[in-house]
Structure formats: structure tokens, C-alpha cells
Design a protein around this motif. Sequence first.
Motif, PDB file in Angstrom:
ATOM      1  N   LEU A 366       0.832  -1.211   0.000  1.00 51.86           N
ATOM      2  CA  LEU A 366       0.000   0.000   0.000  1.00 51.86           C
ATOM      3  C   LEU A 366       0.864   1.257   0.000  1.00 51.86           C
ATOM      4  O   LEU A 366       0.551   2.237  -0.681  1.00 51.86           O
ATOM      5  CB  LEU A 366      -0.924  -0.019   1.211  1.00 51.86           C
ATOM      6  CG  LEU A 366      -2.004  -1.114   1.214  1.00 51.86           C
ATOM      7  CD1 LEU A 366      -2.760  -1.106   2.535  1.00 51.86           C
ATOM      8  CD2 LEU A 366      -2.974  -0.911   0.046  1.00 51.86           C
ATOM      9  N   LEU A 367       1.966   1.232   0.752  1.00 53.41           N
ATOM     10  CA  LEU A 367       2.862   2.389   0.784  1.00 53.41           C
ATOM     11  C   LEU A 367       3.547   2.592  -0.560  1.00 53.41           C
ATOM     12  O   LEU A 367       3.705   3.725  -1.026  1.00 53.41           O
ATOM     13  CB  LEU A 367       3.903   2.214   1.892  1.00 53.41           C
ATOM     14  CG  LEU A 367       3.367   2.294   3.327  1.00 53.41           C
ATOM     15  CD1 LEU A 367       4.480   1.984   4.327  1.00 53.41           C
ATOM     16  CD2 LEU A 367       2.786   3.683   3.595  1.00 53.41           C
ATOM     17  N   MET A 368       3.973   1.488  -1.194  1.00 53.40           N
ATOM     18  CA  MET A 368       4.580   1.606  -2.521  1.00 53.40           C
ATOM     19  C   MET A 368       3.600   2.243  -3.497  1.00 53.40           C
ATOM     20  O   MET A 368       3.966   3.130  -4.276  1.00 53.40           O
ATOM     21  CB  MET A 368       4.994   0.220  -3.033  1.00 53.40           C
ATOM     22  CG  MET A 368       6.254  -0.328  -2.438  1.00 53.40           C
ATOM     23  SD  MET A 368       6.727  -1.887  -3.251  1.00 53.40           S
ATOM     24  CE  MET A 368       8.132  -2.361  -2.239  1.00 53.40           C
ATOM     25  N   ALA A 369       2.357   1.778  -3.455  1.00 52.68           N
ATOM     26  CA  ALA A 369       1.349   2.322  -4.373  1.00 52.68           C
ATOM     27  C   ALA A 369       1.085   3.790  -4.080  1.00 52.68           C
ATOM     28  O   ALA A 369       0.889   4.595  -5.002  1.00 52.68           O
ATOM     29  CB  ALA A 369       0.063   1.514  -4.248  1.00 52.68           C
ATOM     30  N   ALA A 370       1.104   4.162  -2.803  1.00 53.68           N
ATOM     31  CA  ALA A 370       0.795   5.541  -2.431  1.00 53.68           C
ATOM     32  C   ALA A 370       1.899   6.511  -2.856  1.00 53.68           C
ATOM     33  O   ALA A 370       1.608   7.651  -3.261  1.00 53.68           O
ATOM     34  CB  ALA A 370       0.574   5.635  -0.921  1.00 53.68           C
ATOM     35  N   PHE A 371       3.158   6.067  -2.779  1.00 52.01           N
ATOM     36  CA  PHE A 371       4.273   6.973  -3.055  1.00 52.01           C
ATOM     37  C   PHE A 371       4.873   6.780  -4.445  1.00 52.01           C
ATOM     38  O   PHE A 371       5.830   7.470  -4.796  1.00 52.01           O
ATOM     39  CB  PHE A 371       5.368   6.782  -1.998  1.00 52.01           C
ATOM     40  CG  PHE A 371       4.970   7.274  -0.641  1.00 52.01           C
ATOM     41  CD1 PHE A 371       4.994   8.630  -0.339  1.00 52.01           C
ATOM     42  CD2 PHE A 371       4.543   6.389   0.335  1.00 52.01           C
ATOM     43  CE1 PHE A 371       4.620   9.085   0.914  1.00 52.01           C
ATOM     44  CE2 PHE A 371       4.167   6.831   1.596  1.00 52.01           C
ATOM     45  CZ  PHE A 371       4.194   8.189   1.884  1.00 52.01           C
ATOM     46  N   GLU A 372       4.316   5.866  -5.238  1.00 53.37           N
ATOM     47  CA  GLU A 372       4.864   5.632  -6.573  1.00 53.37           C
ATOM     48  C   GLU A 372       4.610   6.828  -7.478  1.00 53.37           C
ATOM     49  O   GLU A 372       3.547   7.445  -7.449  1.00 53.37           O
ATOM     50  CB  GLU A 372       4.222   4.378  -7.186  1.00 53.37           C
ATOM     51  CG  GLU A 372       4.804   4.015  -8.533  1.00 53.37           C
ATOM     52  CD  GLU A 372       4.058   2.877  -9.193  1.00 53.37           C
ATOM     53  OE1 GLU A 372       4.418   2.543 -10.336  1.00 53.37           O
ATOM     54  OE2 GLU A 372       3.113   2.340  -8.585  1.00 53.37           O
ATOM     55  N   ARG A 373       5.616   7.140  -8.268  1.00 53.64           N
ATOM     56  CA  ARG A 373       5.494   8.191  -9.282  1.00 53.64           C
ATOM     57  C   ARG A 373       5.705   7.550 -10.657  1.00 53.64           C
ATOM     58  O   ARG A 373       6.033   6.395 -10.765  1.00 53.64           O
ATOM     59  CB  ARG A 373       6.522   9.291  -9.035  1.00 53.64           C
ATOM     60  CG  ARG A 373       6.368   9.973  -7.670  1.00 53.64           C
ATOM     61  CD  ARG A 373       5.030  10.736  -7.584  1.00 53.64           C
ATOM     62  NE  ARG A 373       4.881  11.393  -6.292  1.00 53.64           N
ATOM     63  CZ  ARG A 373       4.225  10.880  -5.265  1.00 53.64           C
ATOM     64  NH1 ARG A 373       3.670   9.680  -5.372  1.00 53.64           N
ATOM     65  NH2 ARG A 373       4.135  11.534  -4.127  1.00 53.64           N
ATOM     66  N   HIS A 374       5.524   8.333 -11.706  1.00 50.64           N
ATOM     67  CA  HIS A 374       5.699   7.839 -13.077  1.00 50.64           C
ATOM     68  C   HIS A 374       4.811   6.608 -13.298  1.00 50.64           C
ATOM     69  O   HIS A 374       5.285   5.506 -13.576  1.00 50.64           O
ATOM     70  CB  HIS A 374       7.161   7.490 -13.359  1.00 50.64           C
ATOM     71  CG  HIS A 374       8.109   8.592 -13.035  1.00 50.64           C
ATOM     72  ND1 HIS A 374       8.109   9.796 -13.708  1.00 50.64           N
ATOM     73  CD2 HIS A 374       9.096   8.679 -12.105  1.00 50.64           C
ATOM     74  CE1 HIS A 374       9.057  10.580 -13.209  1.00 50.64           C
ATOM     75  NE2 HIS A 374       9.664   9.927 -12.236  1.00 50.64           N
ATOM     76  N   LEU A 375       3.524   6.809 -13.164  1.00 51.61           N
ATOM     77  CA  LEU A 375       2.557   5.712 -13.238  1.00 51.61           C
ATOM     78  C   LEU A 375       2.292   5.329 -14.690  1.00 51.61           C
ATOM     79  O   LEU A 375       1.345   5.802 -15.321  1.00 51.61           O
ATOM     80  CB  LEU A 375       1.254   6.115 -12.547  1.00 51.61           C
ATOM     81  CG  LEU A 375       1.387   6.473 -11.065  1.00 51.61           C
ATOM     82  CD1 LEU A 375       0.088   7.039 -10.526  1.00 51.61           C
ATOM     83  CD2 LEU A 375       1.796   5.245 -10.281  1.00 51.61           C
ATOM     84  N   THR A 376       3.140   4.480 -15.226  1.00 51.39           N
ATOM     85  CA  THR A 376       2.994   3.995 -16.595  1.00 51.39           C
ATOM     86  C   THR A 376       3.017   2.476 -16.581  1.00 51.39           C
ATOM     87  O   THR A 376       3.429   1.848 -15.599  1.00 51.39           O
ATOM     88  CB  THR A 376       4.136   4.513 -17.484  1.00 51.39           C
ATOM     89  OG1 THR A 376       5.374   3.960 -17.020  1.00 51.39           O
ATOM     90  CG2 THR A 376       4.215   6.035 -17.451  1.00 51.39           C
ATOM     91  N   TRP A 377       2.591   1.878 -17.696  1.00 52.00           N
ATOM     92  CA  TRP A 377       2.627   0.419 -17.772  1.00 52.00           C
ATOM     93  C   TRP A 377       4.062  -0.117 -17.828  1.00 52.00           C
ATOM     94  O   TRP A 377       4.333  -1.165 -17.234  1.00 52.00           O
ATOM     95  CB  TRP A 377       1.812  -0.071 -18.968  1.00 52.00           C
ATOM     96  CG  TRP A 377       0.346   0.263 -18.829  1.00 52.00           C
ATOM     97  CD1 TRP A 377      -0.418   0.954 -19.710  1.00 52.00           C
ATOM     98  CD2 TRP A 377      -0.507  -0.066 -17.729  1.00 52.00           C
ATOM     99  NE1 TRP A 377      -1.704   1.091 -19.231  1.00 52.00           N
ATOM    100  CE2 TRP A 377      -1.787   0.467 -18.009  1.00 52.00           C
ATOM    101  CE3 TRP A 377      -0.324  -0.748 -16.520  1.00 52.00           C
ATOM    102  CZ2 TRP A 377      -2.864   0.329 -17.141  1.00 52.00           C
ATOM    103  CZ3 TRP A 377      -1.396  -0.883 -15.657  1.00 52.00           C
ATOM    104  CH2 TRP A 377      -2.649  -0.345 -15.972  1.00 52.00           C
TER     105      TRP A 377
END
Length: 473
Positions: A366-377
Amino acid sequence: MIRPATGLRPVHWLLLLLSSGAYMVLAYGVPRQEFGLLLGLLGVAFLAYAGLWRTRLPLRAGLGAALVLRLLWLPALPALSDDYHRFRWDGLLVAAGINPYQYRPDAFELPGSPPQTSTKTGLPDSSAPLQRHPYHLLSVQILEQLAAEYPHLNSPHYYSVYPPVCQAVFGATATLFPTNARAAVLLMRLILLAAEIATAWLLVRLLQAFGQEPRAALLYLLNPLVVVELIGNLHFEALVICLLLLMLWCLRRGLVATAGMALGLAVATKFLPLLVLPLLLQRLEWRRFLLLAGTLGATLAVVFMPFISQELFVNIGQSLNLYFRSFEFNASIYYLLRALGQWWTGYNEIAFIGPSLALTTAVGGLLMAAFERHLTWPTLPRWLLLLLTLYFLLATTVHPWYLTPLVALSVFTPYRYALVWSGMGVLSYAAYQTSAYTENLWLLGLEYGVVISFLLWELLQHKATSGAELQQP
């Protein structure tokens, strides 16, 4: 000098011959108790693998070599894993119309069956009577086959944990070959081989679509751990990897519902792919995510439907609970915490530590998803790789074949620690030298010392490279 049309040089032929020879001996001449010989042959296979990559084996030739190296295993029974006996057991039950989640193997009063035992102590258990199956309703043929498989089961006192897609494969092979175990194994291997061929196509296409070198697919396809464990030892991570890549392919093309079906089938093969959901939530606006989640749920409902019973979720839950609270193998951080707990309390605290580490993985996702940037495939494989790495570093049980999805995901990233781990994980085979499955903690320390050091080095290198790129005008 004119090169052959295949683009292969003499060094490539030599390395491929070394690989083929090592795999032939592993498939037909090495029991898993012979750790020294096993380690030597796998060492040769990994050296050849590294050499083929360093000498730039052409993609087309590499794809052909990957197929041939897998075909070498076709007639062999798995020598390094006895899990296929449980596959065969569950398949015979499915073929006979029996729900494999409803009864433990020790519920069948077969010739050679031991007394009823407790899953906690392994001693005769009289506290709670075990529900016995009406075995007299089975055909003599099925009873004979079950009796032949029972002595080889490594977990006769546990309910099956293999999800419905696996059970469908087990049941189909047992239906076609109820009395021929070798033919059933061959058919299972052909199914996994078909999945690997699809994986090869998806890897190449996705790498091309992401603007990456397609030849990187060979890092997975020629990896010795992948070849030995997925095709040689019949582990269904081959299907999981194929279905996860299919999900990614569909998502990139905007086929959200189809991607949900692929993910549902992956989860119905192994439960682990559920960890990808937080990463998908960030990449899909809420309507599309609900479509994917709805299709995922509908797919799971359909594939579980033939096995629905009052005991289904209770028995699977009991087995999963035992997995997190009782099973231990080739762990890293957990073993350190176990030693600390034993020093502090005087006994093994796995019943508390195991679920706590699993919860830590969920929070980490959940933390990885919350702080992830550059949301590309193209960045999804990297984040899923890191999340699964966290899971396996915190897990209480890490069999070598569990690492194969890491190898597949790593080809889309600059990280190569998963390849190092796939090689070092071979050291865990030392536990099979005796029937007691005694682990060598020195070898475990070597394995994880090398893997974690390499992982930290790569993370620091990537951080430094990213920082330098940001500072450029």
C-alpha cells in the motif's frame, strides 16, 4: 569469417552443449539427495547461461535454444521435487468427482495409511475426529492409484492448497491417464510448456512495446532455475507468469475486462498475484479499476464454482493459516526474528512472527502504491518486482521456484539481483540431503548475504543514476 545463417558462433554452440549436458544429467541421473553433484551441474548450467548472455546470443537462436532445453525434460519424472505426487492425488480425486478441498489424504483408509494425526504435533490425534471419506464408493482402480501415491505425499495431513486452475489441470491429466502416472506428468509438462511458449511471445512483444531490447527475454527463458523448476519439476508458476504478462499486455492495449480475466486466472492458479491490485489502482481511474476488479471477482467465482462446499473456505483457510504459522524453509529475515524470539521467550514464535510479516508485506504494498510516481505500464513490472521481493524477504517459506516470477519481471528493469538470487537459491537444495530436511544455516547466510548485498548495491546505483539524470540541464 562468414558466420552461419543462425548467427551462432562456436562459443555459443559450446555453451549450449554444456547446458544440454547438464540438464540431461539433472533430468535423468541425479536424485535430489546428491547435493554436491546437483550443485555442480547447476553451477555449469548457470555459467553457460551467463556466458550466452555475455557473448550476445542472438534472440532468434536463443528462443530456439530455450525450447530445445525444455524439450529435453519431456519424458522425465521430476527428480528434484515430490510435489507432483500431490498433483496426481488431487487429480485422481477430481477425476472421480470428489472435491479435493473437502478431505485430507489421511481421511482415506488406504493400504499403508498411518493413523490419524494432528497437524500441529504430528502425533496420533484423538481430540477431534477426522471426517473420513466414504472410500468404499471409489472404484478399485482409483483406490489402487491413491494407495500407490499415498506413501510419496509430503503433506498427507494437510488439505489441498492448490487453487482451481491447478486442480483443472490435475483432473484433466488424471482423467485421461488414470493408471499411468508418467503419461499424466508428460501431459502436465506439455501444458506448462505451452504456457512458457506464450510467455516467450509476450516477453518479446512487451519489451518491443516498451522500447526495450527484446533480447532481454532470454534472461528469463534461458535461466536454469526457470528451466529446472518450472518445466523439470512441474511448478505452476509457469502459468502465473504467463497470465500476469497477458494481463499487462491487455492493460497496455486498453482491454481492461480481459486483463481482469487474466488476473483472475492467475490468482486461481496461485494466490500471490493479488498483491498487484494496489499498483493497478494507481494506474486505472476508478471506473476502469472497478471493471477490472469486477471481472477478476467474476472469474474467480466461475472457476471456484465446481468446488464450492461448506468446507471449502474453512479447509483452505486452515492450510493457509498453517503456511504462515507453521511452515519454515529457506527464509531470511524471519529466521533472524525467530532466533531473537527464541532467545527472548524460549520457544519458536512463528505463530506471531509469520502473520506479522505477511501483514508488513501488505502494508508495504500500500505504501509503494501511495508513493509511486511515473505511473505507466512500463514501470509496473519494476514496482511489482520490488513488492514481491519484499514479500519473499519477509516470508517464512521460500522454495527456489517461488523466485521465478522475480526473474520474469526483472527483464523489464535494470535490476539483476533476481538473477543472482535464482542462482544462490540453489543452495537451499542442501536441505534435501536427508529425509529430515535439515537446513544448513551457513549456506543460508551465504545465500542471503550475497543476494541482499547485491540488491542494496543495485538500489544505490539506480538512485545515483536517477539523481544524475535529474541534474542534467
